[in-house]
Motif scaffolding. Sequence first.
Motif, PDB file in Angstrom:
ATOM      1  N   LEU A   9       0.832  -1.203   0.000  1.00 23.48           N
ATOM      2  CA  LEU A   9       0.000   0.000   0.000  1.00 23.48           C
ATOM      3  C   LEU A   9       0.866   1.252   0.000  1.00 23.48           C
ATOM      4  O   LEU A   9       0.597   2.219  -0.726  1.00 23.48           O
ATOM      5  CB  LEU A   9      -0.923  -0.009   1.225  1.00 23.48           C
ATOM      6  CG  LEU A   9      -1.982  -1.110   1.292  1.00 23.48           C
ATOM      7  CD1 LEU A   9      -2.644  -1.116   2.667  1.00 23.48           C
ATOM      8  CD2 LEU A   9      -3.028  -0.910   0.201  1.00 23.48           C
ATOM      9  N   VAL A  10       1.919   1.214   0.790  1.00 20.80           N
ATOM     10  CA  VAL A  10       2.848   2.350   0.852  1.00 20.80           C
ATOM     11  C   VAL A  10       3.676   2.419  -0.423  1.00 20.80           C
ATOM     12  O   VAL A  10       3.876   3.498  -1.003  1.00 20.80           O
ATOM     13  CB  VAL A  10       3.755   2.229   2.091  1.00 20.80           C
ATOM     14  CG1 VAL A  10       4.757   3.378   2.139  1.00 20.80           C
ATOM     15  CG2 VAL A  10       2.927   2.177   3.357  1.00 20.80           C
ATOM     16  N   LEU A 148       8.635  -6.249  -3.045  1.00 20.96           N
ATOM     17  CA  LEU A 148       8.315  -4.834  -2.894  1.00 20.96           C
ATOM     18  C   LEU A 148       8.999  -3.992  -3.960  1.00 20.96           C
ATOM     19  O   LEU A 148       8.448  -2.981  -4.414  1.00 20.96           O
ATOM     20  CB  LEU A 148       8.712  -4.361  -1.495  1.00 20.96           C
ATOM     21  CG  LEU A 148       7.901  -4.985  -0.350  1.00 20.96           C
ATOM     22  CD1 LEU A 148       8.375  -4.454   0.990  1.00 20.96           C
ATOM     23  CD2 LEU A 148       6.412  -4.712  -0.530  1.00 20.96           C
ATOM     24  N   LEU A 149      10.198  -4.383  -4.383  1.00 22.54           N
ATOM     25  CA  LEU A 149      10.860  -3.679  -5.487  1.00 22.54           C
ATOM     26  C   LEU A 149       9.999  -3.761  -6.747  1.00 22.54           C
ATOM     27  O   LEU A 149       9.754  -2.752  -7.425  1.00 22.54           O
ATOM     28  CB  LEU A 149      12.245  -4.286  -5.733  1.00 22.54           C
ATOM     29  CG  LEU A 149      13.155  -3.619  -6.773  1.00 22.54           C
ATOM     30  CD1 LEU A 149      14.620  -3.941  -6.465  1.00 22.54           C
ATOM     31  CD2 LEU A 149      12.854  -4.045  -8.210  1.00 22.54           C
ATOM     32  N   VAL A 150       9.543  -4.960  -7.074  1.00 25.79           N
ATOM     33  CA  VAL A 150       8.737  -5.144  -8.278  1.00 25.79           C
ATOM     34  C   VAL A 150       7.379  -4.463  -8.136  1.00 25.79           C
ATOM     35  O   VAL A 150       6.849  -3.903  -9.097  1.00 25.79           O
ATOM     36  CB  VAL A 150       8.575  -6.641  -8.586  1.00 25.79           C
ATOM     37  CG1 VAL A 150       7.642  -6.856  -9.776  1.00 25.79           C
ATOM     38  CG2 VAL A 150       9.930  -7.283  -8.867  1.00 25.79           C
ATOM     39  N   ALA A 151       6.814  -4.476  -6.939  1.00 23.50           N
ATOM     40  CA  ALA A 151       5.547  -3.780  -6.710  1.00 23.50           C
ATOM     41  C   ALA A 151       5.700  -2.292  -6.988  1.00 23.50           C
ATOM     42  O   ALA A 151       4.822  -1.662  -7.601  1.00 23.50           O
ATOM     43  CB  ALA A 151       5.065  -4.012  -5.275  1.00 23.50           C
ATOM     44  N   GLY A 152       6.815  -1.706  -6.558  1.00 21.40           N
ATOM     45  CA  GLY A 152       7.067  -0.292  -6.830  1.00 21.40           C
ATOM     46  C   GLY A 152       7.269  -0.022  -8.308  1.00 21.40           C
ATOM     47  O   GLY A 152       6.773   0.978  -8.848  1.00 21.40           O
ATOM     48  N   VAL A 189      -1.627  -5.386  -5.320  1.00 16.03           N
ATOM     49  CA  VAL A 189      -2.001  -4.319  -4.386  1.00 16.03           C
ATOM     50  C   VAL A 189      -1.296  -3.018  -4.751  1.00 16.03           C
ATOM     51  O   VAL A 189      -1.917  -1.941  -4.819  1.00 16.03           O
ATOM     52  CB  VAL A 189      -1.672  -4.729  -2.936  1.00 16.03           C
ATOM     53  CG1 VAL A 189      -1.843  -3.536  -1.986  1.00 16.03           C
ATOM     54  CG2 VAL A 189      -2.561  -5.876  -2.497  1.00 16.03           C
ATOM     55  N   GLY A 190       0.018  -3.093  -4.985  1.00 17.05           N
ATOM     56  CA  GLY A 190       0.766  -1.892  -5.353  1.00 17.05           C
ATOM     57  C   GLY A 190       0.251  -1.261  -6.634  1.00 17.05           C
ATOM     58  O   GLY A 190       0.126  -0.032  -6.740  1.00 17.05           O
TER      59      GLY A 190
END
Length: 574
Positions: A9-10, A148-152, A189-190
């Motif tokens: 989410l962040v 999280l890297l890929v989500a960003g 989600v991202g």
Amino acid sequence: MLMLAAMALVVGTGGALGAWILIRLIAIATNLFWFGRLSAQSVSITDTTVGLWIIAIPIIGSLIVGLMARYGSDKIRGHGIPEAIETILYGESRLSLKVAILKPLSSAVSIGSGGPFGAEGPIIMTGGAIGSLFAQCFHLSAAERKTLLVAGAAAGMTAIFGTPLAAILLAIEVLLFEWKPRSFVPVVVGVIVAFAWRPWLIGSGAMFPFVALTPTGLWPIAAAAGVGIVVGLEAALLSTSLYRVEDLFHRLPVHWMWWPAIGAIVVGFGGLIDAHVLGAGYQSIQALLDGSLTTRVVVALLVVKAVVWLVALGSGTSGGVLAPLLILGGAAGCLLGHLLPGGPGFWAMIGMAGIMSGAMRAPITGALFAAELTGHFDALPLTVTAAACAYAVSVLLMRRSILTEKIARRGRHILQEYSVDPLDLVQAAQLMTRDPATLPGTMTIATAATFFADGADHRSYPVVDDDNALLGLVSRTDALRWQVGEHPADTSLAETLSDASLLVAYPATPIGVVADLMVDSGVGRIPIVEPGSRRVVGILSRQDLLKARSAHRQSETGRARFVSPSSKAPETAL
């Protein structure tokens, strides 16, 4: 999975903000370089009246990028996506704050000064850096940081182009190198968070809408296949040419810091021929889809854009590959569209889907990306056809994609093919050696030491009781230790072994779990026992694990015929 989804989410918000900042930085740089004013208003380079300064401005911008790369971080050089892949696979998904700041700045300078690039590569690197930096604030594994890297990265792409489905698929086909709920759910989600922010930060709706009727029937499908083959050949030619140009720059007797400025000379002269080849070229993409360009202009755009892009990117400056590929594939599709039903603009869209698939080896992403960009979801059967054909041509002609070739030149091979680990498909019962040799628990340690000294067939043996139930595992190393230890020579193995030696697996255990047990314990042979009774029914060795690999390879390469074409079907009575 839930923890990473909450953190996404962040990260998704950060990726969307990063995309907004990058767009504003590009607009500010464009206004400064071409109009001499400080403004964040979006403008087109084609409206400038700088005269011969059109040659000098790209050189000035490239000099700035070269200085930033040399004295800031050399990781800002290049496409952005290969660097993200390399960080994921070889850098434990750790990107620095310096990269997160310098990559968008350098890309804004490069694109704003006329560099023929898009914003997608830089935002993927920037969004990835945001996700990586956030992940590094917590106690996470490399695999969790990768998620999280890929989500960003996917969030940044979504915010720029408004293509959430294609961004998710790009993450799967190009960046994640896995398909697991742990990574898939947080990426979604991202992406959705970034998509929700997009109307407030950038805008809503399809990025390149245009009016066209989707032709139906067999002939359009055949035509889409033909366009896919043509742009697949184009993708292979562009990839090969890019790395030949890069090789030429490596032969120059000057520091790589100066290479972008040298390449920018070609960019400047290309802009003198046609200013449409400068910058991201989003107006050119829209014009191709609208069918508003004459054939002469499309040919000039195809040739000149290809040359300036290949030289600029080969020089090592900062910029993306997606927008130029869309222009080049769209131009090829537009030219073919003059001969096909549906209009040049429609076939330009088909060409865009094909060239993205062929160049980046992301066929599903390419097919859906073109549909989402334009809002023509009814054309999906044709974009899929073109993407599949271009992908097939690319695989047959090129060993690697335009993205992974850059990493391979650094000595690191990337395989962009997903397959199930054969160790996760086979159970212990299928590979174990049945009824293995065992040692009785009543055997003394003196006898065991003599047994191993006389040349035992294996390095370790299961120790069992009278009912063949496992007591433990004894190895040659244990026997050597007992010879110099404090245990009396007449002590039995049952009395000597402890629970720590009870390393076991069951017949239904996947051999991947057994392999992990071997790695963690350092033991090369694991007893297989029946649940409950713990009776030894087999044993698995490291050599047995290789059988799974051999069987998988045989299933891939071994060919056999089970039905002979010469055999006759049984006759039936009438």
